[in-house]
Scaffold this active site. Structure first.
Site, PDB file in Angstrom:
ATOM      1  N   ASP A   1      37.234   9.040   0.990  1.00 25.32           N
ATOM      2  CA  ASP A   1      38.738   9.322   1.116  1.00 25.32           C
ATOM      3  C   ASP A   1      38.576   7.524  -0.192  1.00 25.32           C
ATOM      4  O   ASP A   1      38.989   6.896   0.201  1.00 25.32           O
ATOM      5  CB  ASP A   1      39.137   9.210   1.950  1.00 25.32           C
ATOM      6  CG  ASP A   1      40.947   8.554   1.918  1.00 25.32           C
ATOM      7  OD1 ASP A   1      41.260   8.852   0.882  1.00 25.32           O
ATOM      8  OD2 ASP A   1      41.819   9.028   3.013  1.00 25.32           O
TER       9      ASP A   1
ATOM     10  N   GLU B   1      26.593 -18.651  -7.882  1.00 25.44           N
ATOM     11  CA  GLU B   1      25.313 -18.450  -6.680  1.00 25.44           C
ATOM     12  C   GLU B   1      24.455 -17.125  -7.335  1.00 25.44           C
ATOM     13  O   GLU B   1      23.666 -16.723  -6.089  1.00 25.44           O
ATOM     14  CB  GLU B   1      26.129 -17.729  -5.588  1.00 25.44           C
ATOM     15  CG  GLU B   1      26.867 -16.650  -5.977  1.00 25.44           C
ATOM     16  CD  GLU B   1      27.687 -16.362  -4.721  1.00 25.44           C
ATOM     17  OE1 GLU B   1      27.340 -15.713  -3.827  1.00 25.44           O
ATOM     18  OE2 GLU B   1      28.806 -16.269  -4.665  1.00 25.44           O
TER      19      GLU B   1
ATOM     20  N   CYS C   1      30.828 -18.925  -2.750  1.00 24.93           N
ATOM     21  CA  CYS C   1      31.594 -18.589  -3.748  1.00 24.93           C
ATOM     22  C   CYS C   1      33.238 -19.700  -3.952  1.00 24.93           C
ATOM     23  O   CYS C   1      33.533 -19.545  -4.715  1.00 24.93           O
ATOM     24  CB  CYS C   1      32.829 -17.564  -3.396  1.00 24.93           C
ATOM     25  SG  CYS C   1      32.064 -15.988  -3.224  1.00 24.93           S
TER      26      CYS C   1
ATOM     27  N   HIS D   1      40.976 -16.652  -2.539  1.00 27.82           N
ATOM     28  CA  HIS D   1      39.482 -16.475  -3.225  1.00 27.82           C
ATOM     29  C   HIS D   1      39.897 -15.051  -2.299  1.00 27.82           C
ATOM     30  O   HIS D   1      40.046 -14.601  -1.590  1.00 27.82           O
ATOM     31  CB  HIS D   1      38.296 -16.826  -2.234  1.00 27.82           C
ATOM     32  CG  HIS D   1      37.208 -16.421  -2.468  1.00 27.82           C
ATOM     33  ND1 HIS D   1      36.271 -15.899  -3.605  1.00 27.82           N
ATOM     34  CD2 HIS D   1      36.462 -15.819  -1.137  1.00 27.82           C
ATOM     35  CE1 HIS D   1      35.508 -15.464  -3.040  1.00 27.82           C
ATOM     36  NE2 HIS D   1      34.881 -15.366  -2.277  1.00 27.82           N
TER      37      HIS D   1
ATOM     38  N   SER E   1      30.378 -18.605   1.498  1.00 26.55           N
ATOM     39  CA  SER E   1      30.427 -17.909   2.782  1.00 26.55           C
ATOM     40  C   SER E   1      29.226 -19.618   3.442  1.00 26.55           C
ATOM     41  O   SER E   1      28.914 -19.752   2.324  1.00 26.55           O
ATOM     42  CB  SER E   1      29.399 -16.937   2.720  1.00 26.55           C
ATOM     43  OG  SER E   1      30.598 -15.587   2.354  1.00 26.55           O
TER      44      SER E   1
HETATM   45  P1  HMG Z   1      33.979  -1.322   6.188  1.00 24.65           P
HETATM   46  O1  HMG Z   1      33.541  -1.483   7.469  1.00 24.65           O
HETATM   47  O2  HMG Z   1      33.542  -0.443   5.909  1.00 24.65           O
HETATM   48  O3  HMG Z   1      35.889  -1.253   6.337  1.00 24.65           O
HETATM   49  O4  HMG Z   1      33.704  -2.378   5.245  1.00 24.65           O
HETATM   50  P2  HMG Z   1      36.902  -0.475   7.065  1.00 24.65           P
HETATM   51  O5  HMG Z   1      36.686  -0.024   7.808  1.00 24.65           O
HETATM   52  O6  HMG Z   1      37.088  -2.470   7.694  1.00 24.65           O
HETATM   53  O7  HMG Z   1      37.809  -1.147   5.796  1.00 24.65           O
HETATM   54  C1  HMG Z   1      38.447  -1.075   5.398  1.00 24.65           C
HETATM   55  C2  HMG Z   1      40.273  -1.034   5.096  1.00 24.65           C
HETATM   56  O8  HMG Z   1      40.040  -0.347   4.397  1.00 24.65           O
HETATM   57  C3  HMG Z   1      40.642  -1.384   6.503  1.00 24.65           C
HETATM   58  O9  HMG Z   1      42.140  -2.203   6.254  1.00 24.65           O
HETATM   59  C4  HMG Z   1      40.842   0.766   7.124  1.00 24.65           C
HETATM   60  O10 HMG Z   1      42.022   0.783   7.637  1.00 24.65           O
HETATM   61  C5  HMG Z   1      41.445   0.843   5.191  1.00 24.65           C
HETATM   62  P3  HMG Z   1      42.352  -2.970   6.854  1.00 24.65           P
HETATM   63  O11 HMG Z   1      42.058  -2.625   8.314  1.00 24.65           O
HETATM   64  O12 HMG Z   1      41.142  -4.105   7.588  1.00 24.65           O
HETATM   65  O13 HMG Z   1      43.078  -3.752   7.046  1.00 24.65           O
HETATM   66  N1  HMG Z   1      41.204   2.544   5.255  1.00 24.65           N
HETATM   67  C6  HMG Z   1      41.866   2.437   5.037  1.00 24.65           C
HETATM   68  N2  HMG Z   1      43.075   2.623   4.155  1.00 24.65           N
HETATM   69  C7  HMG Z   1      43.512   4.003   3.738  1.00 24.65           C
HETATM   70  N3  HMG Z   1      43.136   5.145   3.821  1.00 24.65           N
HETATM   71  C8  HMG Z   1      41.951   5.366   4.192  1.00 24.65           C
HETATM   72  C9  HMG Z   1      41.130   4.599   5.023  1.00 24.65           C
HETATM   73  N4  HMG Z   1      39.775   4.252   5.279  1.00 24.65           N
HETATM   74  C10 HMG Z   1      40.383   2.858   6.060  1.00 24.65           C
HETATM   75  N5  HMG Z   1      41.142   6.673   4.389  1.00 24.65           N
HETATM   76  C11 HMG Z   1      33.960  -4.782   4.598  1.00 24.65           C
HETATM   77  C12 HMG Z   1      34.677  -3.013   4.503  1.00 24.65           C
HETATM   78  C13 HMG Z   1      35.514  -5.731   3.437  1.00 24.65           C
HETATM   79  C14 HMG Z   1      33.181  -5.173   5.738  1.00 24.65           C
HETATM   80  C15 HMG Z   1      32.879  -4.559   3.200  1.00 24.65           C
HETATM   81  O14 HMG Z   1      33.178  -3.750   1.934  1.00 24.65           O
HETATM   82  C16 HMG Z   1      31.972  -5.964   2.834  1.00 24.65           C
HETATM   83  O15 HMG Z   1      30.845  -5.578   3.498  1.00 24.65           O
HETATM   84  N6  HMG Z   1      31.871  -6.582   2.184  1.00 24.65           N
HETATM   85  C17 HMG Z   1      31.439  -7.265   1.664  1.00 24.65           C
HETATM   86  C18 HMG Z   1      31.376  -7.924   2.192  1.00 24.65           C
HETATM   87  C19 HMG Z   1      33.382  -9.211   1.822  1.00 24.65           C
HETATM   88  O16 HMG Z   1      33.887  -8.906   0.743  1.00 24.65           O
HETATM   89  N7  HMG Z   1      33.755 -10.509   3.032  1.00 24.65           N
HETATM   90  C20 HMG Z   1      34.901 -11.074   3.093  1.00 24.65           C
HETATM   91  C21 HMG Z   1      35.018 -12.425   3.240  1.00 24.65           C
HETATM   92  S1  HMG Z   1      33.502 -13.323   2.691  1.00 24.65           S
HETATM   93  C22 HMG Z   1      34.120 -13.968   1.135  1.00 24.65           C
HETATM   94  O17 HMG Z   1      34.773 -13.674   0.648  1.00 24.65           O
HETATM   95  C23 HMG Z   1      32.470 -15.016   0.273  1.00 24.65           C
HETATM   96  C24 HMG Z   1      32.251 -13.476  -0.535  1.00 24.65           C
HETATM   97  O18 HMG Z   1      32.694 -13.781  -1.038  1.00 24.65           O
HETATM   98  C25 HMG Z   1      30.789 -14.187  -0.775  1.00 24.65           C
HETATM   99  C26 HMG Z   1      30.385 -15.375  -1.139  1.00 24.65           C
HETATM  100  O19 HMG Z   1      31.207 -16.835  -0.632  1.00 24.65           O
HETATM  101  O20 HMG Z   1      29.786 -15.828  -1.633  1.00 24.65           O
HETATM  102  C27 HMG Z   1      31.699 -12.503  -0.317  1.00 24.65           C
END
Ligand code: HMG
Length: 380
Positions: free
Chosen positions: A29, A79, A111, A234, A303
């Protein structure tokens, strides 16, 4: 002495993919990507647009029309470097023909690497060790998780270059006021030799929020909780900034204090080290005139993990300074591509020969080669 960011410039890959189209291609979606994660578009880098090329393009822009003789330091926070030993900074130093007498190095901590560079540069100048010279800090990265993974919609690529000086025209950092928080966690990492990152996505969100709580408390203790007009976080994906803000302050303040910094991020995606500063650039592009002489908060998370909450005083000259970044033109110069083309580009291992400005063209005798291709006048 006031020390901080005097100028900002960004460089982006010339292509992007639309997030609704990507969601449709994955059978998801589209609202999950646009509302759930807060993403509208995602930058797609071809192999010619590597971390060095993006960094060099951003530095060329930030130095346009400036005297380079008073530069004393060049730091690249990244990184996603291109060599285990030779830093991205040394390629950039050579491509831009910067002074031989400079100190030149990379900083790495996921990051957070860019903020490590910003702090090193500010403290170098404030200590007097810089003897009146300025520094360039560049954050440059390509975020890759892989096609079809949960992290796929949180990819992106780009570079943010900042000139760090005394009496800065954009914002003076409150040096010594930072709160910091670190822990040894496996929330996100990239084993040697691997192009795509490993991530424990939901755990990484939890690690980010825990670090924020501690770093914010540290900043409050050191500064006595100075009043903040805005906070830039961030931004691995825009919804993360909302979660972060609501974790430390009333949710009702999000629209005013945070939302204006997310417009640019929502059109580029995660650019790792540069994401915080892309948010800052977007905020100032939208609101610098209103923010003159006001204090803003900044939260940097890497991270692994380490983090820093710090603050900065926006200069009355910020509006003029951010206009020189021509952010609208840089965004508008990009081309939208199909999901099929995005998949072809991210799978490519050799330059496609379509990058503009500084571009990686391949290796000879195991040495990476770059050229400078002409680009259209309005993206210079
Ligand atoms: P996921 O498990 O596929 O998604 O991955 P989800 O099920 O958690 O859904 C995401 C959001 O969409 C949720 O909102 C859902 O409710 C919503 P929340 O409840 O969290 O507010 N949702 C919807 N909304 C509207 N209509 C719909 C619908 N369906 C679901 N139909 C995840 C999400 C971020 C985990 C994944 O994308 C991921 O692994 N990303 C990479 C890791 C990341 O970005 N982490 C962030 C923190 S760590 C960081 O910032 C460091 C980093 O930059 C690296 C570094 O430091 O080098 C990553």
């Amino acid at each position: 002495m006031l020390v901080g960011i005097d100028a900002i410039a960004i460089a982006l890959p010339r292509r992007y993919v639309d997030m609704e189209e990507l969601a449709a291609a994955r059978g998801i979606d589209p609202a999950k990507y646009t509302l759930g994660l807060g993403a509208r578009e995602m930058a797609v880098a071809e192999p010619g647009e590597d971390t060095v090329a993006l960094a060099a393009n951003a530095v060329e822009r930030v130095l346009a029309g400036r005297d380079r003789r008073d530069l004393g330091m060049l730091v690249v926070g990244t990184e996603t470097g291109v060599d285990h030993s030779k830093p991205v900074a040394s390629f950039v130093h050579g491509l831009l023909e910067l002074p031989r007498t400079m100190r030149v190095f990379d900083t790495q901590h996921a990051c957070y690497g860019g903020t490590a560079g910003v702090m090193a540069a500010c403290e170098w100048i404030a200590s007097g060790a810089g003897r009146g010279r300025s520094a360039i800090v560049v954050c440059s990265d390509i975020a890759r998780y892989g096609i079809g993974t949960a992290g796929e919609p949180t990819q992106g690529a780009g570079a943010v270059a900042m000139l760090i000086t005394e009496d800065p025209a954009i914002a003076a950092i409150d040096i010594g006021g930072s709160g910091t928080a670190s822990a040894h966690v496996h929330d996100f990492w990239r084993p040697l030799g691997q192009r795509e990152a490993e991530v424990d996505g939901h755990y990484s969100v939890q690690c980010y929020l825990e670090a924020l709580t501690l770093a914010y408390a540290g900043w409050r203790e050191k500064t006595g909780g100075a009043e903040l007009a805005r906070i830039c976080y961030h931004v691995p994906f825009c919804k993360m900034a909302k979660k972060a803000h609501e974790h430390i302050l009333p949710a009702s303040t999000f629209e005013t204090m945070v939302a204006p910094s997310l417009a640019l991020c929502s059109r580029v995606g995660n650019i790792y080290t540069g994401s915080l500063y892309l948010g800052l650039a977007g905020l100032l592009d939208a609101q610098s005139a209103d923010l003159a002489n006001q204090r803003i908060g900044l939260f940097s998370y890497g991270s692994g993990c380490t983090s820093e909450f710090f603050s900065a005083l926006v200069s009355p000259r910020a509006h003029e300074a951010i206009c020189r970044a021509h952010l609208g033109e840089v965004l508008a110069a990009r081309t939208r591509i199909s999901v099929a083309e995005y998949e072809r580009i991210v799978e490519a291992r050799e330059p496609l020969g379509t990058a503009t400005g500084f571009a990686y063209v391949g290796s000879e005798s195991k040495q990476r080669r770059y050229v400078r291709n002409e680009r259209s006048a309005h993206t210079r």
